[in-house]
Design a protein around this motif. Structure first.
Motif, mmCIF file in Angstrom:
data_model
loop_
_atom_site.group_PDB
_atom_site.id
_atom_site.type_symbol
_atom_site.label_atom_id
_atom_site.label_comp_id
_atom_site.label_asym_id
_atom_site.label_seq_id
_atom_site.Cartn_x
_atom_site.Cartn_y
_atom_site.Cartn_z
ATOM 1 N N LEU A 185 9.316 7.239 -0.466
ATOM 2 C CA LEU A 185 8.394 8.204 -0.042
ATOM 3 C C LEU A 185 8.570 8.187 2.239
ATOM 4 O O LEU A 185 8.618 9.627 1.829
ATOM 5 N N VAL A 186 8.697 7.339 2.346
ATOM 6 C CA VAL A 186 9.530 7.294 4.106
ATOM 7 C C VAL A 186 10.436 8.579 3.326
ATOM 8 O O VAL A 186 10.411 8.862 5.212
ATOM 9 N N LEU A 187 11.718 8.416 3.222
ATOM 10 C CA LEU A 187 12.741 8.667 3.967
ATOM 11 C C LEU A 187 11.896 10.097 3.568
ATOM 12 O O LEU A 187 13.181 10.962 3.729
ATOM 13 N N TYR A 188 11.567 11.077 2.191
ATOM 14 C CA TYR A 188 10.733 11.736 1.821
ATOM 15 C C TYR A 188 9.732 11.880 3.046
ATOM 16 O O TYR A 188 10.186 13.774 3.407
ATOM 17 N N ALA A 189 9.355 11.727 3.906
ATOM 18 C CA ALA A 189 8.758 12.090 4.637
ATOM 19 C C ALA A 189 9.224 12.397 6.147
ATOM 20 O O ALA A 189 9.275 13.578 6.802
ATOM 21 N N PHE A 190 10.155 11.327 5.983
ATOM 22 C CA PHE A 190 11.600 11.833 7.286
ATOM 23 C C PHE A 190 11.910 13.079 7.246
ATOM 24 O O PHE A 190 12.389 13.644 8.407
ATOM 25 N N ILE A 191 12.151 13.535 5.905
ATOM 26 C CA ILE A 191 13.311 14.895 5.662
ATOM 27 C C ILE A 191 12.256 15.712 6.443
ATOM 28 O O ILE A 191 12.803 16.897 6.921
ATOM 29 N N VAL A 192 10.504 15.757 5.891
ATOM 30 C CA VAL A 192 10.252 16.681 6.240
ATOM 31 C C VAL A 192 9.848 17.405 7.148
ATOM 32 O O VAL A 192 9.791 17.606 8.136
ATOM 33 N N ALA A 193 9.627 15.550 8.452
ATOM 34 C CA ALA A 193 9.456 15.491 9.571
ATOM 35 C C ALA A 193 10.296 16.630 10.218
ATOM 36 O O ALA A 193 10.317 16.914 11.299
ATOM 37 N N PHE A 194 12.006 16.294 9.273
ATOM 38 C CA PHE A 194 13.321 16.413 11.114
ATOM 39 C C PHE A 194 13.285 17.516 10.539
ATOM 40 O O PHE A 194 13.378 18.099 11.607
ATOM 41 N N LEU A 197 0.589 -1.243 0.248
ATOM 42 C CA LEU A 197 -0.355 0.040 0.442
ATOM 43 C C LEU A 197 0.317 1.536 0.135
ATOM 44 O O LEU A 197 0.537 2.445 -0.301
ATOM 45 N N LEU A 198 2.282 1.318 0.681
ATOM 46 C CA LEU A 198 2.782 2.006 0.696
ATOM 47 C C LEU A 198 3.332 2.041 -1.019
ATOM 48 O O LEU A 198 3.433 3.602 -0.504
ATOM 49 N N THR A 199 3.546 1.171 -1.372
ATOM 50 C CA THR A 199 4.554 1.662 -2.501
ATOM 51 C C THR A 199 3.051 1.860 -3.673
ATOM 52 O O THR A 199 4.026 2.962 -4.035
#
Length: 123
Positions: free
Chosen positions: A68-77, A52-54
């Protein structure tokens, strides 16, 4: 595969428990709380159904779910860094205000005319 899912879900639940346990002690904005809750829900869904994430990643134009998870973590950081910086600036301002108030309250007047100009003597 089942073991990692259990471990990741336990980690998410532990994060939720810590957040709920300490939320009353800090003045966290409601939007931060809602964002954190959505992040935890997203994390559980991503662990239970990685495909589902893919699919979500493809829908938003990202090649893989992990990207997508990496990008979300960058934004969250970035958000967390800015939030922390602003919080420290607010605390610094509050401490400076407190120090000024304490200094004014505890001011000491010169004793026996020390520090005061001597009166002119007339002959």
């Amino acid at each position: 595969m089942i073991v990692i899912q259990i471990l990741l879900i336990l980690a998410v639940l532990l994060g939720l428990l810590l957040f709920l346990r300490h939320h009353g002690k800090s003045k966290t904005a409601a939007s931060v709380k809602v964002g954190f809750a959505l992040f935890l829900i997203f994390a559980v869904i991503a662990v239970l159904d990685p495909n589902l994430l893919t699919d979500v990643a493809h829908f938003v134009g990202v090649g893989r779910g992990t990207d997508l998870v990496l990008y979300a973590f960058i934004v969250a950081f970035g958000f967390a860094t800015i939030n922390t910086y602003l919080r420290f600036k607010e605390l610094e301002f509050r401490y400076a205000k407190l120090v000024r108030a304490v200094a004014i309250q505890n001011r000491q007047l010169p004793e026996d005319g020390e520090g005061e100009p001597e009166p002119e003597q007339r002959s």
